[in-house]
Scaffold this motif. Structure first.
Motif, PDB file in Angstrom:
ATOM      1  N   UNK A 182       0.645  -1.295  -0.081  1.00  0.00           N
ATOM      2  CA  UNK A 182       0.101   0.153  -0.147  1.00  0.00           C
ATOM      3  C   UNK A 182       0.869   1.262  -0.019  1.00  0.00           C
ATOM      4  N   UNK A 183       1.975   1.215   0.714  1.00  0.00           N
ATOM      5  CA  UNK A 183       2.842   2.583   0.729  1.00  0.00           C
ATOM      6  C   UNK A 183       3.271   3.257  -0.578  1.00  0.00           C
ATOM      7  N   UNK A 184       3.200   2.049  -1.605  1.00  0.00           N
ATOM      8  CA  UNK A 184       3.721   2.520  -3.009  1.00  0.00           C
ATOM      9  C   UNK A 184       2.125   3.050  -4.056  1.00  0.00           C
ATOM     10  N   UNK A 185       1.200   3.052  -3.185  1.00  0.00           N
ATOM     11  CA  UNK A 185      -0.019   3.450  -4.074  1.00  0.00           C
ATOM     12  C   UNK A 185      -0.276   4.812  -3.970  1.00  0.00           C
ATOM     13  N   UNK A 186      -1.059   5.187  -5.312  1.00  0.00           N
ATOM     14  CA  UNK A 186      -1.325   6.339  -5.433  1.00  0.00           C
ATOM     15  C   UNK A 186      -2.395   6.941  -4.452  1.00  0.00           C
ATOM     16  N   UNK A 187      -3.086   7.901  -4.451  1.00  0.00           N
ATOM     17  CA  UNK A 187      -4.022   8.362  -3.410  1.00  0.00           C
ATOM     18  C   UNK A 187      -5.630   7.756  -3.503  1.00  0.00           C
ATOM     19  N   UNK A 188      -5.641   7.622  -5.019  1.00  0.00           N
ATOM     20  CA  UNK A 188      -6.926   6.836  -5.243  1.00  0.00           C
ATOM     21  C   UNK A 188      -6.922   5.471  -4.879  1.00  0.00           C
ATOM     22  N   UNK A 189      -5.978   4.686  -4.927  1.00  0.00           N
ATOM     23  CA  UNK A 189      -5.757   3.250  -4.390  1.00  0.00           C
ATOM     24  C   UNK A 189      -6.124   3.602  -2.905  1.00  0.00           C
ATOM     25  N   UNK A 190      -5.518   4.354  -2.184  1.00  0.00           N
ATOM     26  CA  UNK A 190      -5.541   4.548  -0.853  1.00  0.00           C
ATOM     27  C   UNK A 190      -7.215   4.854  -0.267  1.00  0.00           C
ATOM     28  N   UNK A 191      -7.920   5.621  -1.145  1.00  0.00           N
ATOM     29  CA  UNK A 191      -9.320   5.665  -1.109  1.00  0.00           C
ATOM     30  C   UNK A 191     -10.143   4.401  -1.067  1.00  0.00           C
ATOM     31  N   UNK A 192      -9.673   3.586  -2.111  1.00  0.00           N
ATOM     32  CA  UNK A 192     -10.345   2.181  -2.174  1.00  0.00           C
ATOM     33  C   UNK A 192      -9.902   1.395  -0.898  1.00  0.00           C
ATOM     34  N   UNK A 193      -8.548   1.315  -0.571  1.00  0.00           N
ATOM     35  CA  UNK A 193      -8.374   0.840   0.626  1.00  0.00           C
ATOM     36  C   UNK A 193      -9.442   1.128   1.726  1.00  0.00           C
ATOM     37  N   UNK A 194      -9.303   2.298   2.094  1.00  0.00           N
ATOM     38  CA  UNK A 194     -10.091   2.697   3.112  1.00  0.00           C
ATOM     39  C   UNK A 194     -11.935   2.165   3.142  1.00  0.00           C
ATOM     40  N   UNK A 195     -12.163   2.247   1.984  1.00  0.00           N
ATOM     41  CA  UNK A 195     -13.684   1.703   1.721  1.00  0.00           C
ATOM     42  C   UNK A 195     -13.637   0.263   1.807  1.00  0.00           C
ATOM     43  N   UNK A 196     -12.471  -0.538   1.497  1.00  0.00           N
ATOM     44  CA  UNK A 196     -12.445  -1.866   1.732  1.00  0.00           C
ATOM     45  C   UNK A 196     -12.118  -2.224   3.137  1.00  0.00           C
ATOM     46  N   UNK A 197     -11.794  -1.480   3.926  1.00  0.00           N
ATOM     47  CA  UNK A 197     -11.452  -1.887   5.220  1.00  0.00           C
ATOM     48  C   UNK A 197     -12.686  -1.454   6.216  1.00  0.00           C
TER      49      UNK A 197
END
Length: 87
Positions: A25-40
């Motif tokens: 995740x630390x390599x991901x762009x901001x849009x991927x981080x948003x997807x991560x938050x939704x998945x969490x």
């Protein structure tokens, strides 16, 4: 194999996908981080349903188990998509 066994295997697979995605995740762009938050958020919903079904295994309805299984499949697919995007 019972639905409860399927749920346990699904939970283990989700945890594996989740752990792999977290490492990358630390390599991901901001849009991927948003997807991560939704998945969490979805992961927490699944864990809550899963824990309740395991605790109330005798009383859990077939519908409740099916609902947890469907949510788990959606969460698994989401983490898998995210993991694939990070490769």
């Amino acid at each position: 194999m019972t639905l409860q066994d399927d749920l346990k295997k699904l939970s283990e697979k989700i945890k594996q996908y989740r752990d792999e995605a977290r490492v990358q995740l630390h390599l991901a762009r901001e849009d991927v981080k948003d997807e991560w938050d939704d998945l969490e958020k979805d992961w927490e919903k699944f864990r809550h349903k899963f824990d309740k079904i395991l605790h109330d295994a005798e009383d859990a309805t077939h519908e409740a188990r099916q609902s947890a299984h469907q949510l788990g499949e959606e969460v698994r697919a989401g983490y898998q998509r995210l993991r694939d995007r990070l490769k």
